[in-house]
Design a protein around this motif. Structure first.
Motif, PDB file in Angstrom:
ATOM      1  N   GLU A 143      32.124  30.759  35.386  1.00  0.00           N
ATOM      2  CA  GLU A 143      32.155  29.352  35.775  1.00  0.00           C
ATOM      3  C   GLU A 143      32.362  29.164  37.278  1.00  0.00           C
ATOM      4  O   GLU A 143      31.767  28.270  37.886  1.00  0.00           O
ATOM      5  CB  GLU A 143      33.281  28.625  35.026  1.00  0.00           C
ATOM      6  CG  GLU A 143      33.074  28.488  33.540  1.00  0.00           C
ATOM      7  CD  GLU A 143      32.038  27.438  33.193  1.00  0.00           C
ATOM      8  OE1 GLU A 143      31.668  26.648  34.083  1.00  0.00           O
ATOM      9  OE2 GLU A 143      31.618  27.398  32.028  1.00  0.00           O
ATOM     10  N   MET A 144      33.213  29.982  37.871  1.00  0.00           N
ATOM     11  CA  MET A 144      33.669  29.721  39.239  1.00  0.00           C
ATOM     12  C   MET A 144      33.201  30.758  40.255  1.00  0.00           C
ATOM     13  O   MET A 144      33.337  30.527  41.464  1.00  0.00           O
ATOM     14  CB  MET A 144      35.201  29.682  39.274  1.00  0.00           C
ATOM     15  CG  MET A 144      35.858  28.777  38.231  1.00  0.00           C
ATOM     16  SD  MET A 144      35.393  27.050  38.395  1.00  0.00           S
ATOM     17  CE  MET A 144      36.135  26.634  39.965  1.00  0.00           C
ATOM     18  N   GLY A 145      32.683  31.881  39.775  1.00  0.00           N
ATOM     19  CA  GLY A 145      32.361  32.974  40.680  1.00  0.00           C
ATOM     20  C   GLY A 145      30.965  32.902  41.259  1.00  0.00           C
ATOM     21  O   GLY A 145      30.141  32.061  40.897  1.00  0.00           O
ATOM     22  N   ASP A 146      30.697  33.818  42.160  1.00  0.00           N
ATOM     23  CA  ASP A 146      29.405  33.952  42.822  1.00  0.00           C
ATOM     24  C   ASP A 146      28.949  35.400  42.657  1.00  0.00           C
ATOM     25  O   ASP A 146      29.572  36.319  43.186  1.00  0.00           O
ATOM     26  CB  ASP A 146      29.546  33.589  44.302  1.00  0.00           C
ATOM     27  CG  ASP A 146      28.235  33.725  45.073  1.00  0.00           C
ATOM     28  OD1 ASP A 146      27.210  34.105  44.461  1.00  0.00           O
ATOM     29  OD2 ASP A 146      28.241  33.460  46.290  1.00  0.00           O
ATOM     30  N   LEU A 147      27.867  35.600  41.917  1.00  0.00           N
ATOM     31  CA  LEU A 147      27.396  36.956  41.665  1.00  0.00           C
ATOM     32  C   LEU A 147      26.964  37.677  42.936  1.00  0.00           C
ATOM     33  O   LEU A 147      26.866  38.904  42.953  1.00  0.00           O
ATOM     34  CB  LEU A 147      26.231  36.928  40.665  1.00  0.00           C
ATOM     35  CG  LEU A 147      26.590  36.637  39.202  1.00  0.00           C
ATOM     36  CD1 LEU A 147      25.333  36.542  38.356  1.00  0.00           C
ATOM     37  CD2 LEU A 147      27.527  37.698  38.643  1.00  0.00           C
ATOM     38  N   ASN A 148      26.718  36.922  43.996  1.00  0.00           N
ATOM     39  CA  ASN A 148      26.292  37.540  45.259  1.00  0.00           C
ATOM     40  C   ASN A 148      27.444  37.739  46.241  1.00  0.00           C
ATOM     41  O   ASN A 148      27.218  38.132  47.374  1.00  0.00           O
ATOM     42  CB  ASN A 148      25.205  36.675  45.911  1.00  0.00           C
ATOM     43  CG  ASN A 148      23.942  36.619  45.065  1.00  0.00           C
ATOM     44  OD1 ASN A 148      23.474  37.644  44.567  1.00  0.00           O
ATOM     45  ND2 ASN A 148      23.390  35.427  44.899  1.00  0.00           N
ATOM     46  N   ALA A 149      28.661  37.469  45.804  1.00  0.00           N
ATOM     47  CA  ALA A 149      29.814  37.649  46.678  1.00  0.00           C
ATOM     48  C   ALA A 149      30.060  39.130  46.953  1.00  0.00           C
ATOM     49  O   ALA A 149      29.640  40.004  46.184  1.00  0.00           O
ATOM     50  CB  ALA A 149      31.053  37.023  46.046  1.00  0.00           C
ATOM     51  N   GLU A 150      30.754  39.406  48.038  1.00  0.00           N
ATOM     52  CA  GLU A 150      31.014  40.797  48.412  1.00  0.00           C
ATOM     53  C   GLU A 150      31.964  41.476  47.438  1.00  0.00           C
ATOM     54  O   GLU A 150      31.824  42.672  47.163  1.00  0.00           O
ATOM     55  CB  GLU A 150      31.591  40.858  49.837  1.00  0.00           C
ATOM     56  CG  GLU A 150      30.610  40.438  50.925  1.00  0.00           C
ATOM     57  CD  GLU A 150      31.215  40.546  52.307  1.00  0.00           C
ATOM     58  OE1 GLU A 150      32.025  41.470  52.532  1.00  0.00           O
ATOM     59  OE2 GLU A 150      30.901  39.701  53.158  1.00  0.00           O
ATOM     60  N   LEU A 151      32.938  40.729  46.938  1.00  0.00           N
ATOM     61  CA  LEU A 151      33.887  41.287  45.979  1.00  0.00           C
ATOM     62  C   LEU A 151      33.587  40.745  44.591  1.00  0.00           C
ATOM     63  O   LEU A 151      33.127  39.605  44.447  1.00  0.00           O
ATOM     64  CB  LEU A 151      35.320  40.934  46.370  1.00  0.00           C
ATOM     65  CG  LEU A 151      35.839  41.470  47.706  1.00  0.00           C
ATOM     66  CD1 LEU A 151      37.282  41.048  47.923  1.00  0.00           C
ATOM     67  CD2 LEU A 151      35.709  42.974  47.776  1.00  0.00           C
ATOM     68  N   PRO A 152      33.846  41.520  43.542  1.00  0.00           N
ATOM     69  CA  PRO A 152      33.652  41.018  42.179  1.00  0.00           C
ATOM     70  C   PRO A 152      34.502  39.779  41.932  1.00  0.00           C
ATOM     71  O   PRO A 152      35.573  39.606  42.531  1.00  0.00           O
ATOM     72  CB  PRO A 152      34.099  42.191  41.305  1.00  0.00           C
ATOM     73  CG  PRO A 152      33.984  43.393  42.172  1.00  0.00           C
ATOM     74  CD  PRO A 152      34.295  42.931  43.560  1.00  0.00           C
ATOM     75  N   SER A 153      34.056  38.929  41.040  1.00  0.00           N
ATOM     76  CA  SER A 153      34.780  37.683  40.776  1.00  0.00           C
ATOM     77  C   SER A 153      35.830  37.824  39.686  1.00  0.00           C
ATOM     78  O   SER A 153      36.488  36.850  39.335  1.00  0.00           O
ATOM     79  CB  SER A 153      33.790  36.572  40.413  1.00  0.00           C
ATOM     80  OG  SER A 153      32.934  36.978  39.369  1.00  0.00           O
ATOM     81  N   PHE A 154      35.998  39.018  39.155  1.00  0.00           N
ATOM     82  CA  PHE A 154      37.045  39.293  38.159  1.00  0.00           C
ATOM     83  C   PHE A 154      37.578  40.685  38.440  1.00  0.00           C
ATOM     84  O   PHE A 154      36.845  41.669  38.365  1.00  0.00           O
ATOM     85  CB  PHE A 154      36.445  39.194  36.761  1.00  0.00           C
ATOM     86  CG  PHE A 154      37.382  39.525  35.621  1.00  0.00           C
ATOM     87  CD1 PHE A 154      38.758  39.645  35.787  1.00  0.00           C
ATOM     88  CD2 PHE A 154      36.882  39.700  34.335  1.00  0.00           C
ATOM     89  CE1 PHE A 154      39.604  39.940  34.734  1.00  0.00           C
ATOM     90  CE2 PHE A 154      37.711  39.991  33.263  1.00  0.00           C
ATOM     91  CZ  PHE A 154      39.071  40.117  33.462  1.00  0.00           C
ATOM     92  N   ILE A 155      38.854  40.754  38.800  1.00  0.00           N
ATOM     93  CA  ILE A 155      39.488  42.031  39.144  1.00  0.00           C
ATOM     94  C   ILE A 155      40.760  42.189  38.338  1.00  0.00           C
ATOM     95  O   ILE A 155      41.582  41.262  38.251  1.00  0.00           O
ATOM     96  CB  ILE A 155      39.780  42.109  40.655  1.00  0.00           C
ATOM     97  CG1 ILE A 155      38.458  42.086  41.442  1.00  0.00           C
ATOM     98  CG2 ILE A 155      40.569  43.370  40.995  1.00  0.00           C
ATOM     99  CD1 ILE A 155      38.623  42.079  42.944  1.00  0.00           C
ATOM    100  N   SER A 156      40.921  43.351  37.716  1.00  0.00           N
ATOM    101  CA  SER A 156      42.110  43.651  36.915  1.00  0.00           C
ATOM    102  C   SER A 156      42.887  44.773  37.584  1.00  0.00           C
ATOM    103  O   SER A 156      42.335  45.834  37.868  1.00  0.00           O
ATOM    104  CB  SER A 156      41.700  44.057  35.491  1.00  0.00           C
ATOM    105  OG  SER A 156      42.827  44.299  34.688  1.00  0.00           O
ATOM    106  N   ILE A 157      44.176  44.531  37.828  1.00  0.00           N
ATOM    107  CA  ILE A 157      45.017  45.443  38.589  1.00  0.00           C
ATOM    108  C   ILE A 157      46.057  46.098  37.687  1.00  0.00           C
ATOM    109  O   ILE A 157      46.694  45.430  36.877  1.00  0.00           O
ATOM    110  CB  ILE A 157      45.709  44.697  39.746  1.00  0.00           C
ATOM    111  CG1 ILE A 157      44.665  44.079  40.675  1.00  0.00           C
ATOM    112  CG2 ILE A 157      46.634  45.629  40.525  1.00  0.00           C
ATOM    113  CD1 ILE A 157      45.260  43.202  41.764  1.00  0.00           C
ATOM    114  N   ASN A 158      46.205  47.391  37.817  1.00  0.00           N
ATOM    115  CA  ASN A 158      47.173  48.209  37.069  1.00  0.00           C
ATOM    116  C   ASN A 158      46.760  48.464  35.629  1.00  0.00           C
ATOM    117  O   ASN A 158      47.585  48.866  34.806  1.00  0.00           O
ATOM    118  CB  ASN A 158      48.579  47.596  37.088  1.00  0.00           C
ATOM    119  CG  ASN A 158      49.160  47.492  38.482  1.00  0.00           C
ATOM    120  OD1 ASN A 158      48.840  48.300  39.348  1.00  0.00           O
ATOM    121  ND2 ASN A 158      50.003  46.496  38.711  1.00  0.00           N
TER     122      ASN A 158
END
Length: 423
Positions: A143-158
């Protein structure tokens, strides 16, 4: 009924209101244009940080204490910045931030199995053999992300999170296993940039040739994943993952000597550079034995990092547009077992929210004196998802269509927004 598909929806399009929602207001005699404007105006959140407490945290030993009762346990309850609200003595810094927090003490579900409950709390749906539901992170990314952005729009840490389900691999999370350090294999080993560029060009030619011979959405998705990896490897924004340059104040506030503190700082940095969804995990809450020592230790990591995150988001003017959600898959039994622990308990437990238009300084719902049941304003998981959608201006009734043609709503059709959250 018109339904959006992942291939055609634009997050800037008013179709985000959803066909189901518009049909509903027409049936209710409301002007649909005004309804769309109202929902769009309610959008406040642009990003979400999910603090995931794997294993199921004990509500009685964190945000719904029952001191001096049979099931209350060893911990005391302390005053907070909001009169009349008390939480565990091991969360003193969060007590200071209570004006920004909303505690939902009346969460309830039927899922007491870790895998099934985790799936439910990540997707809003129970597992089904016939459909792979998308996780909350993937939905917000879509809904909110941009597939062409430099960083992924969903990041999971740990740790890894739930997957993209029917949305496809473009919305799969990037998993960062060691918070505070640069992702592994982000730079090519043993070759210079020119040689790496030539390798990318060669791969492009192979991909072009393959595409011409076969037409498949799987091929497109495969190529999208590789292009995303290339943008990540070439991006200068990856420096946000490295917390070695954090100032002494942030080191103290977040307690960067532990992985959860580092994860929370990285999450804030990622939101600052435009990543719409970050999950930070703190495991170890499956306390079937020695619950009080375990929760005390976990709280020493949780309290400073969660509090610092909320405080910095507020002071930097980001809290209103960043929804922070603290939760696990269920709660723990009020009764303490023979091993000094608490077992799985989905009947009555707590979730904490802040930012994103949420009104802080309040408690929603309540549980009985013994903690065994919800006594006021029960909140189902689908209600929580509907309320998260409300924070983002997403109509909970909005439907996406799976590749098999099955419509899936953001939240189940009987979901109700928790209006008190935004009051």
């Amino acid at each position: 009924m018109t339904m959006d598909t992942p291939e055609h929806l634009s997050r800037k399009d008013f179709l985000k209101v959803g066909a189901g929602g518009i049909v509903g207001v027409i049936m209710a005699g409301t002007n649909p244009v005004m309804a769309m404007r109202k929902i769009a105006a309610q959008q406040r959140a642009k990003a979400c940080i999910l603090l995931w407490m794997g294993g199921g945290p004990s509500q009685l030993d964190t945000f719904d204490p029952k001191p001096d009762t049979m099931n209350g346990g060893m911990f005391k309850a302390i005053r907070t910045a909001t009169k009349g609200i008390r939480i565990s003595e091991h969360l003193p810094k969060l007590a200071e931030q209570m004006r920004e927090l909303a505690i939902i003490r009346s969460m309830t579900s039927r899922e007491g199995n870790h895998d099934r409950a985790s799936y439910l709390l990540h997707t809003g749906y129970t597992p089904q053999a016939t459909v792979q539901y998308a996780s909350l992170g993937s939905m917000i990314s879509f809904e909110m992300g941009d597939l062409n952005a430099e960083l992924p729009s969903f990041i999971s840490i740990n740790g890894s999170s739930a997957g993209p389900g029917f949305l496809g691999p473009q919305y799969r999370p990037l998993v960062i296993g060691n918070a505070g350090q640069m992702p592994g294999n982000i730079k090519p080993y043993g070759i210079n940039e020119i040689r790496q560029y030539k390798r990318w060009r060669l791969l492009d030619r192979f991909e072009d040739s393959f595409d011409k011979r076969r037409d498949s959405s799987a091929i497109v998705a495969h190529r999208d994943v590789y292009e995303k990896a290339q943008r990540l490897m070439e991006s200068k924004l990856t420096k946000v993952f490295d917390v070695s340059n954090a100032g002494s104040k942030q080191v103290r506030r977040y307690k960067l000597d532990n992985y959860f503190g580092r994860g929370c700082l990285v999450a804030k940095r990622l939101i600052e550079v435009g990543v719409p969804f970050v999950e930070v995990q703190l495991g170890g809450w499956d306390t079937h034995s020695d619950v009080f020592n375990s929760v005390s230790g976990l709280s020493s990591q949780l309290d400073p990092a969660f509090a610092a995150l909320v405080e910095e988001l507020r002071s930097d003017g980001m809290l209103d547009e960043t929804l922070v959600v603290w939760m696990g898959e269920f709660g723990r039994t009020p009764r303490i077992n023979e091993r000094g622990g608490r077992d799985h308990f989905p009947g009555a437990w707590s979730v904490v929210m802040a930012g994103g238009g949420v009104s802080g300084g309040q408690v929603i719902g309540s549980t009985s004196d013994d903690g065994m049941e919800v006594t006021d304003n029960p909140v189902q998981v689908q209600d929580l998802f509907a309320s998260i959608g409300q924070s983002f201006g997403i109509d909970p009734k909005k439907e996406l269509v799976t590749p098999e043609g099955r419509p899936i709503a953001f939240a189940k059709k009987d979901a109700k927004v928790i209006d008190q959250l935004f009051g």
